[in-house]
Design an enzyme around this catalytic site. Structure first.
Site, PDB file in Angstrom:
ATOM      1  N   ASP A  27       0.690  -1.321  -0.097  1.00 25.51           N
ATOM      2  CA  ASP A  27      -0.132  -0.098  -0.025  1.00 25.51           C
ATOM      3  C   ASP A  27       0.917   1.050   0.087  1.00 25.51           C
ATOM      4  O   ASP A  27       2.126   1.191   0.330  1.00 25.51           O
ATOM      5  CB  ASP A  27      -0.946  -0.126   1.210  1.00 25.51           C
ATOM      6  CG  ASP A  27      -1.522   1.114   1.608  1.00 25.51           C
ATOM      7  OD1 ASP A  27      -2.530   1.325   0.785  1.00 25.51           O
ATOM      8  OD2 ASP A  27      -1.138   2.056   2.469  1.00 25.51           O
ATOM      9  N   ASP A  29       0.003   5.374   0.841  1.00 27.96           N
ATOM     10  CA  ASP A  29      -0.349   6.352   1.844  1.00 27.96           C
ATOM     11  C   ASP A  29      -0.343   5.329   3.198  1.00 27.96           C
ATOM     12  O   ASP A  29      -1.214   4.656   3.273  1.00 27.96           O
ATOM     13  CB  ASP A  29      -1.639   7.175   1.782  1.00 27.96           C
ATOM     14  CG  ASP A  29      -1.507   8.380   2.263  1.00 27.96           C
ATOM     15  OD1 ASP A  29      -0.668   9.338   2.156  1.00 27.96           O
ATOM     16  OD2 ASP A  29      -2.175   8.511   3.360  1.00 27.96           O
TER      17      ASP A  29
HETATM   18  N1  PLP Z   1      -7.936   7.715  -1.931  1.00 27.00           N
HETATM   19  C1  PLP Z   1      -7.415   9.055  -2.031  1.00 27.00           C
HETATM   20  C2  PLP Z   1      -8.031   9.950  -2.823  1.00 27.00           C
HETATM   21  C3  PLP Z   1      -6.144   9.149  -1.343  1.00 27.00           C
HETATM   22  O1  PLP Z   1      -5.661  10.541  -1.440  1.00 27.00           O
HETATM   23  C4  PLP Z   1      -5.680   8.153  -0.686  1.00 27.00           C
HETATM   24  C5  PLP Z   1      -4.294   8.431  -0.005  1.00 27.00           C
HETATM   25  O2  PLP Z   1      -3.557   9.484  -0.103  1.00 27.00           O
HETATM   26  C6  PLP Z   1      -6.165   6.962  -0.749  1.00 27.00           C
HETATM   27  C7  PLP Z   1      -7.444   6.585  -1.008  1.00 27.00           C
HETATM   28  C8  PLP Z   1      -5.630   5.835   0.032  1.00 27.00           C
HETATM   29  O3  PLP Z   1      -4.480   5.332  -0.791  1.00 27.00           O
HETATM   30  P1  PLP Z   1      -3.531   4.081  -0.120  1.00 27.00           P
HETATM   31  O4  PLP Z   1      -4.567   2.877  -0.676  1.00 27.00           O
HETATM   32  O5  PLP Z   1      -2.297   4.246  -1.005  1.00 27.00           O
HETATM   33  O6  PLP Z   1      -3.800   4.104   1.454  1.00 27.00           O
HETATM   34 CA    CA Z   2      -2.941   3.171   3.015  1.00 26.96          CA
END
Ligand code: PLP
Ligand code: CA
Length: 304
Positions: A27, A29
């Site tokens: 993943d 973020d």
């Molecule tokens: N959706 C959006 C619009 C985001 O900005 C983020 C994280 O920045 C996520 C979902 C979650 O992303 P990830 O699956 O990388 O945690």
């Molecule tokens: Ca995440």
């Protein structure tokens, strides 16, 4: 599921764990970075995995970035990455609709989705504000007959007129309905403000359309299908790293991957402890095989 704290293992057993997978899905973020700030040593860990011959994939639910945007972000934050290493929901939406020979889409979402669609020859409209015109009743809305799909991703201009349009297109059961992801909220940047995630918007359109969307992101299986199609991976020798159990860890569990939770993002250890004791299988599926405070804490085991 066990939820073993990596730090309680002997060095020998951590090395055994690190040798137990050839593919790493991470993943983004909450694991690699928080917004624009890289988490300490996470790039070193990911780059060493790659150096040791493991296949690395970045799997994000974020629909506001194209694969090109994410390659750029990875490289700016010192993560080695190529376009083929990225699975993101804007791109998956475009791939999915391309496979259905769709040519025109109504999008509730961001420019990234439009750009990914354009790259596979699908036109789109709907991005940006949709203002309420008091002189134009909703009942006069006329559908574009060429639209064969509706996509719902994160849209900061989400509005009632967009709901009317999406639900009207979706009233035709031949029109495909895509939701990029189901994350209900963004992580708490401030304890007092709740920032709704794409999942809230998808649920809203599902409610007025009286239909369920096909979801592109984790924990649903389209992402895994695409991954298996694009690369050769052995689920039992694949590690899924995440910070959110109801997307990342559940995705890993469903795919038969080894799962590792990091505590730098959404899910707290207290939640895991609760799910471990749960009588419900659905909650026990959220429990990771392993956890560690931060991805960067693996660095000492990778550096000999
Ligand atoms: N959706 C959006 C619009 C985001 O900005 C983020 C994280 O920045 C996520 C979902 C979650 O992303 P990830 O699956 O990388 O945690
Ligand atoms: Ca995440």
């Amino acid at each position: 599921m066990s939820a073993i704290n990596i730090k309680t293992l002997s060095r020998e057993n951590v090395l055994k764990f690190l040798k137990s997978f050839d593919t790493v899905l991470t993943d983004c973020d909450g694991v690699l970075w928080l917004h624009m700030t890289p988490l300490p040593n996470s790039s070193n860990v990911m780059n060493l995995f790659r150096k040791f011959g493991k296949q690395v994939f970045y799997v994000t639910n974020n629909s506001t970035k194209t694969r090109d945007d994410l390659v750029e972000k990875c490289r700016a934050l010192k993560f080695q990455a190529n376009k083929d290493d990225i699975l993101c929901t804007a791109n998956l939406s475009a791939c999915y609709l391309q496979s259905l020979s769709c040519k025109k889409t109504y999008v509730i979402g961001s420019e990234a989705i439009a750009r990914e669609l354009e790259q596979v020859g699908i036109s789109s409209f709907g991005i940006g504000p949709d203002v309420i015109n008091p002189n134009t009743p909703y009942s006069t809305f006329e559908k574009d007959p060429e639209v064969t799909a509706v996509i719902v991703g994160l849209d900061e201009h989400f509005s009632y007129p967009k709901m009317v349009k999406a639900a009207t297109y979706l009233n035709d059961t031949n029109v495909h309905f895509i939701g990029t992801n189901t994350d209900e909220r963004f992580p708490d940047f401030s304890k007092d403000v709740v920032i709704p995630g794409t999942g809230s918007l998808v649920r809203c359109i599902e409610s007025c359309a009286e239909r369920k969307a096909v979801i592109m992101g984790k924990p649903d299986n389209y992402m895994a299908t695409m991954l298996m199609e694009r690369s050769n991976i052995d689920p039992q020798r694949t590690l899924m790293i995440g910070d959110r159990c109801n997307t990342d860890i559940l995705f890993g569990t469903r795919c038969g991957f080894i799962t590792l939770l990091v505590l730098t993002g959404v899910t707290a250890l207290s939640d895991v402890e609760k799910w471990k004791q749960s009588e419900q299988q659905e909650e026990r599926d959220l429990v990771p095989n392993y956890y560690i405070d931060a991805l960067g804490d693996l660095l000492p085991y990778l550096k000999e």
